[in-house]
Design a protein around this motif. Structure first.
Motif, PDB file in Angstrom:
ATOM      1  N   GLY A   1       0.760  -1.240   0.000  1.00  0.00           N
ATOM      2  CA  GLY A   1       0.000   0.000   0.000  1.00  0.00           C
ATOM      3  C   GLY A   1       0.788   1.286   0.000  1.00  0.00           C
ATOM      4  O   GLY A   1       1.997   1.311   0.225  1.00  0.00           O
TER       5      GLY A   1
ATOM      6  N   ALA B   1      -7.713   3.303  -5.255  1.00  0.00           N
ATOM      7  CA  ALA B   1      -7.766   1.907  -5.679  1.00  0.00           C
ATOM      8  C   ALA B   1      -8.177   1.799  -7.141  1.00  0.00           C
ATOM      9  O   ALA B   1      -7.660   0.965  -7.890  1.00  0.00           O
TER      10      ALA B   1
ATOM     11  N   ASP C   1      -3.576   6.003  -1.798  1.00  0.00           N
ATOM     12  CA  ASP C   1      -3.818   5.661  -3.195  1.00  0.00           C
ATOM     13  C   ASP C   1      -5.290   5.744  -3.556  1.00  0.00           C
ATOM     14  O   ASP C   1      -6.153   5.664  -2.698  1.00  0.00           O
TER      15      ASP C   1
ATOM     16  N   PRO D   1      -6.635  -4.490  -0.091  1.00  0.00           N
ATOM     17  CA  PRO D   1      -6.510  -3.042  -0.234  1.00  0.00           C
ATOM     18  C   PRO D   1      -6.863  -2.370   1.087  1.00  0.00           C
ATOM     19  O   PRO D   1      -7.442  -2.997   1.977  1.00  0.00           O
ATOM     20  N   TYR D   2      -6.506  -1.099   1.239  1.00  0.00           N
ATOM     21  CA  TYR D   2      -6.899  -0.367   2.448  1.00  0.00           C
ATOM     22  C   TYR D   2      -8.414  -0.417   2.585  1.00  0.00           C
ATOM     23  O   TYR D   2      -9.157  -0.120   1.641  1.00  0.00           O
TER      24      TYR D   2
ATOM     25  N   ARG E   1      -3.935  -5.858  -6.780  1.00  0.00           N
ATOM     26  CA  ARG E   1      -5.079  -6.354  -6.020  1.00  0.00           C
ATOM     27  C   ARG E   1      -5.780  -5.163  -5.367  1.00  0.00           C
ATOM     28  O   ARG E   1      -5.413  -4.713  -4.286  1.00  0.00           O
ATOM     29  N   THR E   2      -6.795  -4.656  -6.043  1.00  0.00           N
ATOM     30  CA  THR E   2      -7.449  -3.418  -5.606  1.00  0.00           C
ATOM     31  C   THR E   2      -8.925  -3.602  -5.275  1.00  0.00           C
ATOM     32  O   THR E   2      -9.540  -2.680  -4.759  1.00  0.00           O
TER      33      THR E   2
ATOM     34  N   THR F   1      -0.967  -3.622  -3.651  1.00  0.00           N
ATOM     35  CA  THR F   1      -2.309  -3.306  -3.178  1.00  0.00           C
ATOM     36  C   THR F   1      -2.328  -1.854  -2.691  1.00  0.00           C
ATOM     37  O   THR F   1      -1.299  -1.351  -2.228  1.00  0.00           O
ATOM     38  N   PRO F   2      -3.435  -1.147  -2.831  1.00  0.00           N
ATOM     39  CA  PRO F   2      -3.460   0.274  -2.470  1.00  0.00           C
ATOM     40  C   PRO F   2      -3.555   0.514  -0.977  1.00  0.00           C
ATOM     41  O   PRO F   2      -4.071  -0.317  -0.218  1.00  0.00           O
TER      42      PRO F   2
END
Length: 427
Positions: free
Chosen positions: A47, A86, A84, A133-134, A103-104, A79-80
């Motif tokens: 991320g 996504a 970011d 992702p976050y 992977r978003t 991944t974000p």
């Protein structure tokens, strides 16, 4: 399998107005060299690849070039994070070259990227990487609702999951991350019951885990006053390593141990979790951190051995304090090439202080006059309409420089005030 864990590149970020892209590019060159020299089979980026949702073009080009170079030697999973977007990071993911995995999507948290060293001529067992992702609670608490009976605080029409009659998850990072991990554990159990060669399991997540030490430069992710996830959310159930992002200082997070029977591994059942930290210092609160990248070795039993590889230091961050004469003298010699925060301690503000400091230290980013404290507590003056403006300006000079204006300065202040009043009357 040998894996490189990194995070928080923040491509496009500046440091007190200084463009860091060249320094970030130097770190990414270092990363490619490590992948080549250490026989790395996969690179995990947890991320905050970019520093903001709409990154500058140069940052996008740098990421594109770096991913292409890394993918020549290893699989890449990104991944974000909370910085970011996504959608933008994942745009065109289906068109990416083989070995590159953006992977978003939240629905994919329970579906791993399965990495096979044999596909690149290597050896060792396969590794399942569950990349999250976050997870913003406001955005995903409907989407991740899974009928756990956790309860929520109301319904939001039109949110994913509502059409199935599920209650939303509580509005917290703990709730949505725990829901994501339930999907991970379900998939791990399903694969184990299906037989075949056992997989080593790695979770990649961008979150503030309880016990981690924060810096000033991480963006606040609090929702309802809560920004953290208990460490136990990530532990157990066959997870061998948790690759964390968000906190900029490299550090280990202690997760609760679980039994051998639960993990299915012939080992003590503990799960290793680490923050790789950011590759560069992004605030003076990070100037004492030793930036690094995590080199992870997963063996056939699931044991996770980690080593921190030092990141290149393009320019050191430091802080200096002293009188201006001292700083311009020998005591300043070790810091002429550093990014600096400078505190000048002369009782009175030196003339042309900023210009003289910058001439001595061309990379000074902050320069402050900090005279010795002479009073036990600060006295706050209230400026009202009845105050003499000239008296107020004299007090201001006293406050800023540590000494009142001399006779020439008083004359200049009086002249400036008279001209201002005359201009106001003629307006």
């Amino acid at each position: 399998m040998r894996i490189l864990h990194t995070s928080d590149w923040h491509l496009g970020r500046t440091l007190h107005g200084v463009d860091l892209l060249d320094h970030q590019a130097a770190y990414l060159d270092h990363l490619v060299d490590v992948v080549r020299s250490e026989g790395v089979g996969a690179v995990l980026v947890a991320g905050d690849v970019y520093d903001r949702a709409i990154p500058p073009v140069d940052a996008v080009n740098l990421l594109s070039d770096t991913v292409a170079r890394l993918a020549e030697h290893a699989d890449v999973v990104l991944t974000p994070g909370n910085h970011d977007s996504a959608i933008r990071l994942g745009f065109g993911a289906s068109l990416m070259r083989a070995g590159v995995h953006f992977r978003t999507r939240v629905p994919d948290v329970g579906t791993p990227v399965v990495l096979d060293p044999a596909s690149r001529g290597g050896s060792g067992g396969r590794v399942a990487v569950y990349a999250m992702p976050y997870l913003d609670p406001d955005a995903v608490r409907w989407e991740l609702a899974d009928g756990c009976g956790c309860g929520g605080d109301g319904e939001v029409p039109g949110e994913p999951g509502r059409e199935h009659g599920r209650a939303p998850l509580p509005r917290s990072h703990e709730a949505v991350t725990a829901a994501a991990m339930r999907r991970v554990r379900t998939d791990v159990a399903r694969r184990r019951e299906g037989g075949g060669a056992p997989l080593r399991n790695v979770v990649v997540a961008h979150a503030f885990v309880v016990g981690g030490q924060a810096s000033e430069s991480e963006r606040d992710i609090r929702v309802g006053g809560v920004d953290s996830v208990p460490a136990g959310v990530f532990g157990g159930a066959g997870v061998d390593y948790v690759a964390l992002g968000h906190l900029h200082g490299p550090q280990t997070v202690t997760l609760p141990g679980v039994s051998r029977e639960t993990t299915g591994h012939d080992r003590d059942g503990t799960t290793t979790a680490r923050y790789s930290g950011s590759p560069l210092a992004y605030s003076f609160s990070e100037m004492h951190q030793k930036k690094s990248t995590v080199l992870l070795d997963l063996d056939a039993t699931g044991d996770a051995r980690t080593e921190l590889l030092p990141a290149p230091v393009p320019r050191r961050l430091a802080e200096v304090t002293g009188t201006l004469d001292d700083l311009l003298g020998a005591s300043g010699d070790p810091h002429t090439d550093d990014w600096l925060r400078v505190f000048v301690t002369d009782p009175a503000r030196p003339t042309e202080m900023y210009a003289r400091v910058r001439a001595r230290f061309p990379h000074a980013l902050q320069v402050q006059h900090r005279p010795p404290v002479t009073a036990e507590r600060e006295v706050i003056s209230v400026v009202g309409q009845g105050r003499d403006p000239l008296e107020v300006t004299h007090e201001f000079v006293q406050h800023v420089t540590g000494t009142g204006p001399d006779q020439a300065e008083r004359a200049a202040l009086r002249t400036a005030l008279e001209r201002a009043l005359a201009s106001e009357r003629s307006a």
